[in-house]
Design an enzyme around this catalytic site. Structure first.
Site, PDB file in Angstrom:
ATOM      1  N   LYS A   1       0.811  -1.214   0.000  1.00 16.67           N
ATOM      2  CA  LYS A   1       0.000   0.000   0.000  1.00 16.67           C
ATOM      3  C   LYS A   1       0.846   1.266   0.000  1.00 16.67           C
ATOM      4  O   LYS A   1       2.031   1.268   0.320  1.00 16.67           O
ATOM      5  CB  LYS A   1      -0.993  -0.026   1.168  1.00 16.67           C
ATOM      6  CG  LYS A   1      -2.098  -1.053   0.915  1.00 16.67           C
ATOM      7  CD  LYS A   1      -3.226  -0.987   1.915  1.00 16.67           C
ATOM      8  CE  LYS A   1      -4.329  -1.975   1.515  1.00 16.67           C
ATOM      9  NZ  LYS A   1      -5.425  -1.998   2.517  1.00 16.67           N
TER      10      LYS A   1
ATOM     11  N   ARG B   1      -3.802 -10.225   4.655  1.00 16.77           N
ATOM     12  CA  ARG B   1      -4.132 -10.252   3.228  1.00 16.77           C
ATOM     13  C   ARG B   1      -2.930  -9.691   2.472  1.00 16.77           C
ATOM     14  O   ARG B   1      -2.551  -8.533   2.668  1.00 16.77           O
ATOM     15  CB  ARG B   1      -5.379  -9.407   2.978  1.00 16.77           C
ATOM     16  CG  ARG B   1      -5.847  -9.357   1.531  1.00 16.77           C
ATOM     17  CD  ARG B   1      -7.066  -8.436   1.422  1.00 16.77           C
ATOM     18  NE  ARG B   1      -7.597  -8.396   0.080  1.00 16.77           N
ATOM     19  CZ  ARG B   1      -7.184  -7.572  -0.892  1.00 16.77           C
ATOM     20  NH1 ARG B   1      -6.192  -6.716  -0.629  1.00 16.77           N
ATOM     21  NH2 ARG B   1      -7.734  -7.590  -2.088  1.00 16.77           N
TER      22      ARG B   1
END
Length: 281
Positions: free
Chosen positions: A220, A256
């Site tokens: 991210k 995840r």
């Protein structure tokens, strides 16, 4: 918790591998858009140690444009069916905001509905109860197209926890069993770098909320905010592993990730070290 959501042990969360069947996801947009490419990638992730596969047909990156339910279903259903034809034991999550897509995915063999809107669409919670599936309720401020437009919180840790608690209560009131619910604080979804760091620093208390925690920080943008040399999502492995290891120590039930093999290895090595420390060896 049911066994499907329970971590392997104290230090080893389940690992969920990401399968983006999209042309525009931030990390690998277009690489696995075709059903065969996506299926091959999913099977590779299972071979690398993924406990779950999270299959999505609509990007939720900042600024992402929505797609129709029909197009989203056309992307993901052949992948679910192809994976289960080869690996009928595979545990599959569908990453969607749309109840009609989730319903079709469950009928195709998926078992977890991963919803960035925390089942807030009309009828979503009731449908999840009817389907009897596991659900992941994630926090997101705004919508994908606008979520990074100057997000503001009174106190991000308290605000996110309050929201997730309210959504869990609403979903249970609609008939979803408590043991089928997992919560995700939504790292990167309507949060600044400071917000993301505060949530990660508070992850251990979050794991004590009474629900399993799914943690997703893989590749991210906050990593690039800390390390500007990681402007490309593919250059964020180190930061992704650091975040996953933090989540494992804090008691997250599932992480995840895009890089399954590396994450499984890192978590396994860390667990061995922590277990040796516990036993004094």
């Amino acid at each position: 918790m049911t066994s499907a959501l329970a971590p392997h042990d104290r230090w080893r969360p389940l690992v969920m591998g990401v399968v983006n069947v999209t042309p525009d996801s931030f990390s690998d947009g277009g690489r696995y858009l075709g059903a065969k490419a996506a299926c091959d990638h999913a099977l590779t992730l299972l071979d690398q140690g993924a406990d779950w596969l999270d299959i999505g047909g609509e990007s939720t990156r900042p600024g992402a444009e929505p797609v129709s339910a029909d197009e989203e279903a056309e992307r993901i259903l052949p992948v679910i069916e192809a994976v289960l034809a080869v690996r009928p034991d595979a545990r599959i999550s569908i990453d969607t905001m749309k109840p009609e897509v989730a319903g079709a995915a469950m009928r195709a063999g998926a078992a977890l509905w991963n919803d960035v809107t925390a089942l807030s669409a009309p009828g979503a919670a009731e449908l999840a109860a009817k389907l009897g599936c596991h659900v992941c309720l994630m926090h997101m401020r705004g919508a994908p197209r606008t979520m990074q437009d100057a997000p503001v919180y009174d106190d991000v840790v308290t605000d996110v926890a309050r929201y997730l608690g309210q959504r869990a209560g609403a979903v249970m009131a609609a008939g979803v069993a408590r043991e089928r619910i997992v919560l995700d604080p939504g790292i990167g979804f309507g949060k600044t770098l400071a917000h993301n760091l505060a949530l990660m620093a508070a992850l251990e208390p979050y794991a004590g909320l009474g629900f399993p925690i799914l943690f997703g920080a893989s590749r991210k943008r906050f990593i690039a905010a800390i390390d500007p040399s990681a402007a490309d999502a593919g250059d964020r492995l180190g930061g992704s592993l650091a975040a996953a290891l933090l989540a494992a120590r804090a008691g997250a039930a599932m992480v995840r990730v895009h890089d399954v093999r590396e994450t499984v290895q890192a978590i396994t090595v860390q667990a061995a070290i922590l277990e040796a420390k516990d036993t004094g060896r």
